[in-house]
Design a protein around this motif. Sequence first.
Motif, PDB file in Angstrom:
ATOM      1  N   LEU A   1       0.852  -1.192   0.000  1.00  0.00           N
ATOM      2  CA  LEU A   1       0.000   0.000   0.000  1.00  0.00           C
ATOM      3  C   LEU A   1       0.884   1.236   0.000  1.00  0.00           C
ATOM      4  O   LEU A   1       1.715   1.425   0.899  1.00  0.00           O
ATOM      5  CB  LEU A   1      -0.908  -0.012   1.226  1.00  0.00           C
ATOM      6  N   ASN A   2       0.735   2.073  -1.006  1.00  0.00           N
ATOM      7  CA  ASN A   2       1.552   3.266  -1.162  1.00  0.00           C
ATOM      8  C   ASN A   2       0.872   4.459  -0.502  1.00  0.00           C
ATOM      9  O   ASN A   2      -0.287   4.774  -0.798  1.00  0.00           O
ATOM     10  CB  ASN A   2       1.789   3.570  -2.648  1.00  0.00           C
ATOM     11  N   ARG A   3       1.604   5.099   0.393  1.00  0.00           N
ATOM     12  CA  ARG A   3       1.110   6.342   0.982  1.00  0.00           C
ATOM     13  C   ARG A   3       1.263   7.521   0.036  1.00  0.00           C
ATOM     14  O   ARG A   3       0.653   8.554   0.238  1.00  0.00           O
ATOM     15  CB  ARG A   3       1.859   6.628   2.292  1.00  0.00           C
ATOM     16  N   ASN A   4       2.063   7.334  -1.017  1.00  0.00           N
ATOM     17  CA  ASN A   4       2.224   8.352  -2.052  1.00  0.00           C
ATOM     18  C   ASN A   4       1.139   8.159  -3.100  1.00  0.00           C
ATOM     19  O   ASN A   4       1.006   7.089  -3.695  1.00  0.00           O
ATOM     20  CB  ASN A   4       3.610   8.237  -2.686  1.00  0.00           C
ATOM     21  N   SER A   5       0.351   9.187  -3.322  1.00  0.00           N
ATOM     22  CA  SER A   5      -0.791   9.068  -4.245  1.00  0.00           C
ATOM     23  C   SER A   5      -0.371   8.960  -5.697  1.00  0.00           C
ATOM     24  O   SER A   5      -1.214   8.723  -6.564  1.00  0.00           O
ATOM     25  CB  SER A   5      -1.727  10.275  -4.073  1.00  0.00           C
ATOM     26  N   ALA A   6       0.913   9.124  -6.016  1.00  0.00           N
ATOM     27  CA  ALA A   6       1.366   9.068  -7.397  1.00  0.00           C
ATOM     28  C   ALA A   6       1.624   7.645  -7.877  1.00  0.00           C
ATOM     29  O   ALA A   6       1.784   7.430  -9.076  1.00  0.00           O
ATOM     30  CB  ALA A   6       2.629   9.903  -7.580  1.00  0.00           C
ATOM     31  N   LYS A   7       1.667   6.676  -6.971  1.00  0.00           N
ATOM     32  CA  LYS A   7       1.972   5.306  -7.346  1.00  0.00           C
ATOM     33  C   LYS A   7       0.802   4.397  -6.993  1.00  0.00           C
ATOM     34  O   LYS A   7       0.169   4.573  -5.958  1.00  0.00           O
ATOM     35  CB  LYS A   7       3.237   4.817  -6.630  1.00  0.00           C
ATOM     36  N   PRO A   8       0.524   3.402  -7.826  1.00  0.00           N
ATOM     37  CA  PRO A   8      -0.586   2.481  -7.532  1.00  0.00           C
ATOM     38  C   PRO A   8      -0.180   1.450  -6.484  1.00  0.00           C
ATOM     39  O   PRO A   8       1.004   1.206  -6.223  1.00  0.00           O
ATOM     40  CB  PRO A   8      -0.872   1.827  -8.880  1.00  0.00           C
ATOM     41  N   HIS A   9      -1.187   0.825  -5.882  1.00  0.00           N
ATOM     42  CA  HIS A   9      -0.945  -0.298  -4.995  1.00  0.00           C
ATOM     43  C   HIS A   9      -0.638  -1.546  -5.831  1.00  0.00           C
ATOM     44  O   HIS A   9      -1.158  -1.710  -6.935  1.00  0.00           O
ATOM     45  CB  HIS A   9      -2.158  -0.563  -4.106  1.00  0.00           C
ATOM     46  N   THR A  10       0.184  -2.419  -5.310  1.00  0.00           N
ATOM     47  CA  THR A  10       0.526  -3.668  -5.995  1.00  0.00           C
ATOM     48  C   THR A  10       0.215  -4.838  -5.073  1.00  0.00           C
ATOM     49  O   THR A  10       0.372  -4.735  -3.848  1.00  0.00           O
ATOM     50  CB  THR A  10       2.011  -3.700  -6.393  1.00  0.00           C
ATOM     51  N   ALA A  11      -0.214  -5.945  -5.668  1.00  0.00           N
ATOM     52  CA  ALA A  11      -0.632  -7.103  -4.877  1.00  0.00           C
ATOM     53  C   ALA A  11      -0.094  -8.376  -5.488  1.00  0.00           C
ATOM     54  O   ALA A  11       0.116  -8.476  -6.703  1.00  0.00           O
ATOM     55  CB  ALA A  11      -2.157  -7.172  -4.789  1.00  0.00           C
ATOM     56  N   GLN A  12       0.134  -9.364  -4.625  1.00  0.00           N
ATOM     57  CA  GLN A  12       0.514 -10.714  -5.010  1.00  0.00           C
ATOM     58  C   GLN A  12      -0.536 -11.672  -4.464  1.00  0.00           C
ATOM     59  O   GLN A  12      -0.889 -11.604  -3.283  1.00  0.00           O
ATOM     60  CB  GLN A  12       1.895 -11.062  -4.451  1.00  0.00           C
ATOM     61  N   LEU A  13      -1.044 -12.551  -5.321  1.00  0.00           N
ATOM     62  CA  LEU A  13      -2.171 -13.402  -4.950  1.00  0.00           C
ATOM     63  C   LEU A  13      -1.874 -14.834  -5.372  1.00  0.00           C
ATOM     64  O   LEU A  13      -1.471 -15.094  -6.507  1.00  0.00           O
ATOM     65  CB  LEU A  13      -3.449 -12.907  -5.630  1.00  0.00           C
TER      66      LEU A  13
END
Length: 396
Positions: free
Chosen positions: A265-277
Motif C-alpha cells: 500500500l503506497n502512501r504516495n498518491s502518485a503510485k498504484p498499490h501492488t498485490a501478489q495473490l
Amino acid sequence: MTSVSPQTSTTVTVRPVQYRDLDELARLTATDAGSEESGNLVDLGRQIRQIRRWYRPFRVLSIFPNPLQHFFGTYVAEQAGRLCGLIQVSPFNRTRSTWRVDHVLVGDPLATNPEQPLSMDIGSQLLRYCFQAIWEARTWLIEVNVNDKATLALYRHNGFQTLAKMTYWEIAPEQLQNLAEREPDLPNLLPVSNADASLLHQLDTVSMPPLVRQVFDRHVIDFKTNLLGSMMGSLKRWVSHTDVACGYVFEPQRKAAIGYFRIALNRNSAKPHTAQLTVHPAYTWLYPELLAQMARAAKDYPSQSLQLLSADYQPEREEYLEQIGATRIEHTLMMSRSVWHKLRESKFALDGLQLSEVLQGLQPARKPVPGRFTLHPPLENRNGVTKLPPPENEDS
C-alpha cells in the motif's frame, strides 16, 4: 571474456561493471526513457544513482556471502574503450539454482555511432558470459514484453523458450471501493510468519504447472525471512513510503494453506498499490473474498488503483477479473533456458567423427594372459551323488 564481433571486426570484452562505468550508464539509461521498457530503465537508472553514492560499501558486501551480495550483478560489454552493452542479473531463489535476467541493453541505446548500430551478437555475448561465469545457475528465467520484438528475438536466438504468458491487470479506485463494501467470508485468515513457511511452500507448489514449478525451484527457505532481510525490507518500505499487509487462509481439515495475499500500500498518491495473490486451484471461490480483503485494507490510504498479475494457467482468476471490470495493462512472456555447465556452449564437429574413432578407446591394449586354474567336470558315483575332484597337489 573477449571475442571478436563479425560485423565490426573489433574486439568486444565482457567484464563486471566498475566504478568508472557508472557515470556513462546513468547517462545512457536517462536518455532512453522513451523506449518500450522505459519503466525498467527508470528503475535501473535510479539503482545506478544509488550505487554511485554507496559503491564502496556494496563492493565490500559483494566479497562474502550475504543477502546483498548480488544486489547489483551487472556486466558490461566494452568495444574500443566505449560501452556497447549492459546486462543485469540476480538470483531468483535462495539456493541460487535459478537466476533471472533483469535488464539487457544493446543496440541503439548504447551505440557510439548511429550509422553502425550494434548487432545481436553483443547481446548474445553478454548472455553467454553470464551462462559461463555464474556456475550456480542451472536455469535462467526472463520476462519480456510481447511488443519488444528485438529483445524477444535476442532471447529466442540464445535458446530461451516460452514458459507462460503473463497479464498485468489494473483495478480502478472506484472498483476497489465497490469491493470493499462487502464483508469477506474468511474465518480462518491468519497472519504470516516464518512458522508458516512450509504451508506457503506447499500452496505455491500446487498452484502452478510442473514445468513452471521445476524452473522456479522454490524451497521452504524461500518463504522465510531472516533478521537482516526483515531489516532491509523495513528500510526499503520506509524509503518508498509503503506499507505491507499479508495473510493466508488455513484449511483445518486438510491442515493446509489454500490462499495467500500480499499487498503493498503506497502512501504516495502518485503510485498504484501492488498485490501478489496465490490461490489453490480447488478453492477458486477465494478470489472475490481475498480481493475484498485487500480492498478493505486499502480504504485508509490514498485512492489509487490496484495492480496484480495472472498467468495463462489461471483461467479462473482472469475470468473473475474480467467480471469485475479490471483492465489489462501489459502482456509479457515468461521464458526459460536450462544450462549444463559441463558442456561448453560451442558447436562441436560431431558429424565428421567416425564410429571407429569413437570405439578406439574400447579396444584392449594387449592380449589377455591365461590363468593357471583348470576346471574339471564333476564326478558322480554309483548312487548319483556328485563328488568334487581331488586337489592337484594331494598325494594319490
